[in-house]
Scaffold this active site. Structure first.
Site, PDB file in Angstrom:
ATOM      1  N   ASP A  15       0.831  -1.207   0.000  1.00  0.00           N
ATOM      2  CA  ASP A  15       0.000   0.000   0.000  1.00  0.00           C
ATOM      3  C   ASP A  15       0.869   1.261   0.000  1.00  0.00           C
ATOM      4  OD1 ASP A  15      -2.444   1.310  -0.057  1.00  0.00           O
ATOM      5  OD2 ASP A  15      -2.601   1.400   2.130  1.00  0.00           O
ATOM      6  N   GLY A  16       0.315   2.332  -0.568  1.00  0.00           N
ATOM      7  CA  GLY A  16       0.972   3.640  -0.490  1.00  0.00           C
ATOM      8  C   GLY A  16       1.580   4.142  -1.796  1.00  0.00           C
ATOM      9  N   HIS A  32       2.436   3.633  -9.040  1.00  0.00           N
ATOM     10  CA  HIS A  32       2.194   2.211  -9.328  1.00  0.00           C
ATOM     11  C   HIS A  32       3.374   1.606 -10.102  1.00  0.00           C
ATOM     12  CE1 HIS A  32      -1.683   2.549  -7.593  1.00  0.00           C
ATOM     13  NE2 HIS A  32      -2.206   3.299  -8.537  1.00  0.00           N
ATOM     14  N   SER A  60      -7.566  -5.389  -5.352  1.00  0.00           N
ATOM     15  CA  SER A  60      -8.661  -5.941  -4.547  1.00  0.00           C
ATOM     16  C   SER A  60      -9.988  -5.826  -5.288  1.00  0.00           C
ATOM     17  CB  SER A  60      -8.752  -5.194  -3.208  1.00  0.00           C
ATOM     18  OG  SER A  60      -9.391  -3.942  -3.387  1.00  0.00           O
ATOM     19  N   THR A  61     -10.985  -6.572  -4.793  1.00  0.00           N
ATOM     20  CA  THR A  61     -12.327  -6.485  -5.397  1.00  0.00           C
ATOM     21  C   THR A  61     -12.900  -5.073  -5.225  1.00  0.00           C
ATOM     22  OG1 THR A  61     -13.166  -7.449  -3.327  1.00  0.00           O
ATOM     23  CG2 THR A  61     -12.992  -8.923  -5.202  1.00  0.00           C
ATOM     24  N   ASN A  63     -10.968  -2.312  -5.432  1.00  0.00           N
ATOM     25  CA  ASN A  63     -10.174  -1.340  -6.208  1.00  0.00           C
ATOM     26  C   ASN A  63     -10.840  -0.933  -7.528  1.00  0.00           C
ATOM     27  OD1 ASN A  63      -6.992  -2.700  -5.048  1.00  0.00           O
ATOM     28  ND2 ASN A  63      -8.094  -0.898  -4.304  1.00  0.00           N
ATOM     29  N   ARG A 182      -4.954  -1.847   9.097  1.00  0.00           N
ATOM     30  CA  ARG A 182      -6.126  -2.637   8.730  1.00  0.00           C
ATOM     31  C   ARG A 182      -5.748  -3.684   7.693  1.00  0.00           C
ATOM     32  NH1 ARG A 182      -7.743   2.739   6.841  1.00  0.00           N
ATOM     33  NH2 ARG A 182      -7.135   2.981   4.673  1.00  0.00           N
ATOM     34  N   LEU A 183      -6.666  -4.656   7.521  1.00  0.00           N
ATOM     35  CA  LEU A 183      -6.391  -5.754   6.583  1.00  0.00           C
ATOM     36  C   LEU A 183      -6.969  -5.507   5.195  1.00  0.00           C
ATOM     37  CD1 LEU A 183      -6.722  -8.880   8.903  1.00  0.00           C
ATOM     38  CD2 LEU A 183      -4.671  -8.109   7.708  1.00  0.00           C
TER      39      LEU A 183
HETATM   40  C1  IPE Z   1      -5.210  -2.648  -0.255  1.00  0.00           C
HETATM   41  O1  IPE Z   1      -4.942  -1.310  -0.406  1.00  0.00           O
HETATM   42  C2  IPE Z   1      -5.253  -3.316  -1.618  1.00  0.00           C
HETATM   43  C3  IPE Z   1      -3.971  -3.520  -2.276  1.00  0.00           C
HETATM   44  C4  IPE Z   1      -2.804  -3.235  -1.760  1.00  0.00           C
HETATM   45  C5  IPE Z   1      -4.038  -4.108  -3.598  1.00  0.00           C
HETATM   46  P1  IPE Z   1      -6.107  -0.231  -0.540  1.00  0.00           P
HETATM   47  O2  IPE Z   1      -5.451   1.075  -0.746  1.00  0.00           O
HETATM   48  O3  IPE Z   1      -7.091  -0.647  -1.565  1.00  0.00           O
HETATM   49  O4  IPE Z   1      -6.797  -0.331   0.881  1.00  0.00           O
HETATM   50  P2  IPE Z   1      -7.576   0.769   1.713  1.00  0.00           P
HETATM   51  O5  IPE Z   1      -8.552   1.439   0.765  1.00  0.00           O
HETATM   52  O6  IPE Z   1      -6.568   1.732   2.222  1.00  0.00           O
HETATM   53  O7  IPE Z   1      -8.230   0.014   2.817  1.00  0.00           O
HETATM   54  C1  IPE Z   2      -1.451   0.296  -3.426  1.00  0.00           C
HETATM   55  O1  IPE Z   2      -1.252   1.678  -3.425  1.00  0.00           O
HETATM   56  C2  IPE Z   2      -1.744  -0.247  -4.805  1.00  0.00           C
HETATM   57  C3  IPE Z   2      -3.131  -0.636  -5.011  1.00  0.00           C
HETATM   58  C4  IPE Z   2      -4.078  -0.616  -4.113  1.00  0.00           C
HETATM   59  C5  IPE Z   2      -3.481  -1.118  -6.324  1.00  0.00           C
HETATM   60  P1  IPE Z   2      -2.467   2.699  -3.419  1.00  0.00           P
HETATM   61  O2  IPE Z   2      -2.828   2.996  -4.837  1.00  0.00           O
HETATM   62  O3  IPE Z   2      -3.578   2.219  -2.589  1.00  0.00           O
HETATM   63  O4  IPE Z   2      -1.792   3.964  -2.788  1.00  0.00           O
HETATM   64  P2  IPE Z   2      -2.394   4.905  -1.667  1.00  0.00           P
HETATM   65  O5  IPE Z   2      -2.800   4.033  -0.545  1.00  0.00           O
HETATM   66  O6  IPE Z   2      -3.536   5.627  -2.294  1.00  0.00           O
HETATM   67  O7  IPE Z   2      -1.278   5.811  -1.316  1.00  0.00           O
HETATM   68 MG    MG Z   3      -4.048   2.420  -0.613  1.00  0.00          MG
END
Ligand code: IPE
Ligand code: IPE
Ligand code: MG
Length: 230
Positions: A15-16, A32, A60-61, A63, A182-183
């Protein structure tokens, strides 16, 4: 210092990416792209450490709620990752599996997924699980539905055997970058006794030092599984 315990299965919530890009004044898509580089590095590092199963949460489902352009970009970089990396992973003996509701993906991507899984199917050095269109609640509901349809008993082992992760040991260590506690619908069933290590660094910043920090932390934990250790 205590000897290192290398987990058999490490699972990562990558994440991030978006926040990393924002911090640098770049578009989320570039985050990304850097995220893919971090994934490639981490596969190499995990392989070198002898980790047997590496699981990465790619999409994720939930996303799909993101802007269409971002979703398309994520699918395109996954496609590119398969085309550019799977041959080398195969040479190194890595088995690549894609876990999730793959039917909703484009035909072109599905074809590459099938190609990658078939090519690497008998490899045994390491297994890389890429979670794509993955949602843990959907996975659990699907497993129960299958058991009911087949008139099988609803037991813990029957549920486990009907998840996408059937046959894969539960992760001992879950790493989440980006600092959220969180998960996010990740391996809810499988994580029952996983150790969870969360770091504020964004996924594009992830490197061997952070992986080692997670493993060092893991090595110090007294894992009791509800019982008592001497
Ligand atoms: C979790 O990250 C999904 C992936 C890393 C693919 P998200 O960015 O989708 O999760 P939330 O929205 O912070 O819970
Ligand atoms: C994780 O990074 C990648 C995916 C969920 C696909 P994010 O795109 O969620 O990045 P943040 O959490 O918005 O920074
Ligand atoms: Mg994220």
């Amino acid at each position: 210092m205590k000897e290192l315990t290398i987990p058999n299965h490490v699972a990562i919530i990558m994440d991030g990416n978006g926040r990393w890009a924002k911090k640098k004044g770049l578009p989320r898509t570039l985050g990304h792209k850097e995220g893919i580089k971090a994934l490639k590095r981490t596969i190499k590092d995990a392989y070198a450490l002898g980790i047997k199963y590496l699981t990465a949460y790619v999409f994720s489902t939930e996303n799909w709620k993101r802007p269409k352009e971002e979703v398309e970009f994520l699918m395109a970089i996954l496609d590119k990752l398969i085309v550019k990396e799977v041959n080398e992973l195969h040479l190194r003996g890595v088995k690549v599996k894609f876990l999730g509701e793959l039917n909703d993906l484009s035909d072109a991507l599905k074809k590459k997924i099938i190609w990658a899984e078939e090519l690497t199917n008998s490899n045994t050095k390491m297994q890389l699980n890429l979670l794509v269109n993955y949602g843990s609640r959907q996975e659990i509901a699907g497993a129960i539905k299958k058991l009911i349809n087949n008139n099988e008993e609803i037991t813990e082992s029957n549920i486990s055997n009907n998840l996408y992760t059937s046959g894969i040991p539960d992760p001992e260590l879950i790493i989440r970058t980006g600092g959220e506690n969180r998960l996010s619908n990740f391996l809810l069933w499988q994580a029952a006794y996983s150790e969870i290590w969360i770091t504020p660094e964004y996924w594009p910043e992830f490197n061997k030092q952070l992986l080692m920090a997670a493993i060092e932390h893991f090595s110090t934990i007294d894992r009791r599984f509800g019982g008592l250790n001497a």
